[in-house]
Design an enzyme around this catalytic site. Structure first.
Site: not given
Ligand code: NAD
Ligand code: THR
Length: 373
Positions: A63, A65, A88, A106-107, A195, A199, A225
């Site tokens: 959470g 991120g 997190d 930790d997941i 990645y 997914k 995003i």
């Molecule tokens: N941001 C985007 O553009 C985007 C686009 C498509 C999908 N997503 C998906 O949305 C979700 C959130 O994205 P985000 O941008 O916030 O990602 P992020 O990389 O900013 O954050 C991910 C978080 O996961 C945590 N993490 C890593 N290892 C871990 C563990 N072992 N246990 C618990 N937590 C752990 C990290 O500390 C981090 O805070 C992700 O699944 C990502 O794939 C994001």
């Molecule tokens: C698209 C999305 O999953 C992420 N922002 C990445 O670029 O990896």
């Protein structure tokens, strides 16, 4: 679906009649005996259901991120501060820590995750932990562990405890052999990143658990995003966030993608709105469990032109990073989200001009904004 349910029943019957002589019955999710973590039926379960009038009890993994803090804020407004737990493995900033419940999770630690779910009577889980596309390529073993093993833990716990589970997928779940303009929900998915592979695995496993065990799995494929108050975690679409910060700070921006690289994008408020909407959608409305969602598609050049309306002196140079360019070239250019629009009324609020206006107003750009508009 009935065929699959029957298949599940048949598998359970087969197991019961197999005379394994183990002496303990297993909860349904373990019934086919493929998981290393088999749980006795007399274990102390909190198989929580909630009536329509109750609020869900929410856990968000990963959470801290780019997306999680905003999601917690939205859900806390809706369900009450104490019903939404952010988690997190990192240390939260003061403002996050004092804004509502936060817990270390930790997941990869199955037991700890299970304890959190049980002790807090969690009913909805938003699984945000992941390594994104670029950082995933830089550390494949870790990405495999977090994105695949971590997902397995979450799926098992969600199935055992009757949770509604949201797992985000991504445009990155498609690859060079997918139709790219536009990319529909159902088509070839052969991504070339760990990645993307993880997914696709998440989409398929979640759907399998739904049909096999009745898990209430819901999944959206997010575009890139864009957010003002949180930093991206190492993706390919991050340039579209960085350009705003660099425009404000230095008036210079070096882009790692070619100027004509078109990718689907979305403002964070739309992304979080869609996430809540699909979680609240009645199950009967969902003809699928994994949906594309979209708002806009643009290239770095098009985004830069829009940004220059606010910061006309912005200087842009292009220095292509081969890894991220190859990833972007294999991803959708336009995303077909017509199924989401039809099934549960998905509608985005932000197009490119609104996105740029909102980003600059968030970043407090008043002093730099030109009178160009
Ligand atoms: N941001 C985007 O553009 C985007 C686009 C498509 C999908 N997503 C998906 O949305 C979700 C959130 O994205 P985000 O941008 O916030 O990602 P992020 O990389 O900013 O954050 C991910 C978080 O996961 C945590 N993490 C890593 N290892 C871990 C563990 N072992 N246990 C618990 N937590 C752990 C990290 O500390 C981090 O805070 C992700 O699944 C990502 O794939 C994001
Ligand atoms: C698209 C999305 O999953 C992420 N922002 C990445 O670029 O990896």
């Amino acid at each position: 679906m009935p065929i699959v349910r029957n298949l599940g029943r048949a598998a359970s019957q087969l197991l019961q009649s197999s005379g394994c002589g183990c002496g303990v019955s297993l909860v349904p999710v373990r019934a086919i005996g493929v998981s290393p973590r088999q749980v006795a039926s007399d274990a102390s379960f909190h198989s929580v259901t909630f009536s329509e009038s109750d609020h869900p009890r929410v856990l968000i993994t990963g959470g801290l991120g780019q997306l999680g803090v905003g999601l917690a804020k939205l859900l806390r407004k809706r369900f009450g501060k104490n019903n939404v737990i952010l988690s997190d493995i990192r240390k939260p900033a003061d403002n996050v820590f004092y804004s509502g419940p936060f817990i270390f999770a930790d997941i990869l630690d199955y037991k700890n995750l299970r304890e959190i779910v049980v002790n807090n009577r969690i009913t909805w889980l938003f699984h945000y932990s992941a390594l994104l596309s670029a950082v995933g390529e830089a550390n494949v073993p870790l990405a495999r562990a977090v994105n695949i093993t971590g997902l397995h833990n979450v799926l098992d716990i969600a199935a055992e405890h009757n949770l509604r589970l949201f797992v985000p997928s991504t445009i990155g779940a498609f690859g060079p052999t997918s139709p790219r303009d536009p990319t529909p929900d159902l088509c070839i998915q052969r991504p070339r990143t760990i990645y993307g592979v993880s997914k696709v695995h998440a989409e398929l496993m979640g759907e399998y658990y739904h049909y096999r065990y009745g898990l209430d799995f819901r999944c959206l494929r997010y575009p890139g995003i864009i957010s003002a108050d949180s930093q991206p975690g190492g993706g390919t679409t991050d340039y579209a966030v960085k350009i705003f910060h660099d425009a404000m700070k230095t008036g210079k921006f070096k882009c790692y993608l070619r100027p004509d690289t078109r990718l689907p994008m979305m403002y964070i408020d739309d992304c979080l709105k869609a996430t809540l909407e699909i979680m609240e959608a009645p199950a009967e409305a969902l003809t699928m469990r994994t949906y594309n969602i979209n708002a806009m598609s643009f290239t770095p050049e098009e985004l830069a032109q829009e940004v220059q309306k606010y910061v006309p002196e912005l200087q842009i140079t292009y220095s292509v990073d081969q890894v991220r360019q190859a990833i972007a070239d294999s991803w959708p250019m336009n995303f077909d989200d017509s199924n989401a629009r039809r099934d549960w009324g998905w509608k985005h609020d932000y197009d490119l001009p609104e996105l740029v206006t909102t980003m600059f107003s968030y970043l407090g750009s008043d002093s730099r904004i030109a009178q160009a508009n």
